[in-house]
Write a protein that holds these residues in place. Structure first.
Motif, PDB file in Angstrom:
ATOM      1  N   GLU A 272       0.834  -1.203   0.000  1.00 21.21           N
ATOM      2  CA  GLU A 272       0.000   0.000   0.000  1.00 21.21           C
ATOM      3  C   GLU A 272       0.870   1.255   0.000  1.00 21.21           C
TER       4      GLU A 272
ATOM      5  N   GLN B  63      -4.629  -4.635   2.041  1.00 24.60           N
ATOM      6  CA  GLN B  63      -5.845  -3.836   1.875  1.00 24.60           C
ATOM      7  C   GLN B  63      -5.823  -2.553   2.708  1.00 24.60           C
ATOM      8  N   ASP B  64      -6.488  -1.536   2.194  1.00 26.68           N
ATOM      9  CA  ASP B  64      -6.640  -0.299   2.949  1.00 26.68           C
ATOM     10  C   ASP B  64      -8.020  -0.270   3.612  1.00 26.68           C
TER      11      ASP B  64
ATOM     12  N   ALA C  66     -10.755   0.987   2.996  1.00 24.11           N
ATOM     13  CA  ALA C  66     -11.940   0.927   2.136  1.00 24.11           C
ATOM     14  C   ALA C  66     -12.437  -0.508   1.979  1.00 24.11           C
TER      15      ALA C  66
ATOM     16  N   TRP D 236      -3.515   5.027  10.910  1.00 26.56           N
ATOM     17  CA  TRP D 236      -3.326   4.944   9.452  1.00 26.56           C
ATOM     18  C   TRP D 236      -3.041   6.323   8.862  1.00 26.56           C
TER      19      TRP D 236
ATOM     20  N   VAL E 279      -3.579   9.038  -0.756  1.00 26.86           N
ATOM     21  CA  VAL E 279      -4.712   8.126  -0.576  1.00 26.86           C
ATOM     22  C   VAL E 279      -5.482   8.086  -1.890  1.00 26.86           C
TER      23      VAL E 279
ATOM     24  N   GLU F 232     -10.399   5.080  -0.426  1.00 24.50           N
ATOM     25  CA  GLU F 232      -9.704   5.048   0.869  1.00 24.50           C
ATOM     26  C   GLU F 232     -10.017   6.310   1.676  1.00 24.50           C
ATOM     27  N   LYS F 233      -9.946   7.469   1.027  1.00 26.77           N
ATOM     28  CA  LYS F 233     -10.218   8.728   1.731  1.00 26.77           C
ATOM     29  C   LYS F 233     -11.658   8.771   2.221  1.00 26.77           C
TER      30      LYS F 233
END
Length: 214
Positions: A128, A168-169, A171, A188, A199, A203-204
């Motif tokens: 990531e 994974q993030d 999201a 994070w 980002v 994700e954001k």
């Protein structure tokens, strides 16, 4: 017994008590370092608003480009150091391998008594990080990121939970233990902000949603 001798005995007793106490303090084991506390939710929201939003690019990623589990002190590498930091009553051998202790995983609330059941999670995964800017870093900066014990980037967690998280993030993956989610997203954002990582839009959006409830 005269008052003189009584006072003398009391003085000797007090001196011995102080000596015993000082010896006890001298022999007391040093407290383990604590997991770094993430920034507040308000600070995390401010940091998040400053992060650039970009499409992720994994071209060229290789985990070996992030030298990790480097030697920290003596025979102890980063993994072993985090196991000692995050565990309770951890005993190690001459090679610094943990032979006993217990580890509480904040992701799922499980407690383990074998170090082999515990992984050291890169909270912001290495892949990531690569996707969001680390591909342009020097090797030394990627090494610092992969072994960062100052920010809340490394922590001991259940091994199969860490494996299910993968790269994974937030999201697409969050800890199953809801009580930890606010801490997780604060950490994070702090790590991404410190390392000037971007980002993606999903994700954001996910981070904004979680932080709104912190």
């Amino acid at each position: 017994m005269s008052k003189f001798y009584a006072r003398r005995r009391l003085g000797i007793a007090a001196a011995l008590t102080g000596l015993i106490a000082s010896v006890g303090l001298f022999n007391a084991p040093a407290a383990s370092a604590a997991l770094p506390t993430p920034v507040s939710a308000a600070t995390a929201r401010s940091y998040l608003s400053a992060l650039p939003v970009r499409t992720e690019n994994r071209a060229g990623y290789d985990r070996d480009l992030f030298p990790h589990w480097i030697t920290v002190s003596g025979t102890c590498n980063t993994r072993e150091t985090i196991l000692k930091r995050d565990g309770t009553n951890v005993v190690t051998n001459s090679s610094c391998a943990a032979t006993s202790g217990s580890w509480y995983s904040p992701f799922d609330g499980a407690t383990w008594s074998a170090a082999s059941d515990v992984d050291i999670d890169h909270l912001v995964p290495l892949a990531e990080a690569w996707d969001s800017g680390a591909g342009s870093w020097t090797t030394s900066r990627r090494q610092a990121f992969a072994n960062d014990r100052t920010r809340p980037q490394l922590l001991a967690v259940t091994d199969n939970v860490n494996q299910s998280k993968g790269d994974q993030d937030p999201a697409t993956w969050m800890p199953s233990r809801s009580a930890y989610r606010c801490t997780y997203v604060r950490a994070w954002v702090q790590v991404k902000y410190y390392y000037d990582l971007s980002v993606d839009s999903a994700e954001k959006s996910a981070l904004q949603g979680y932080l709104a409830n912190c």
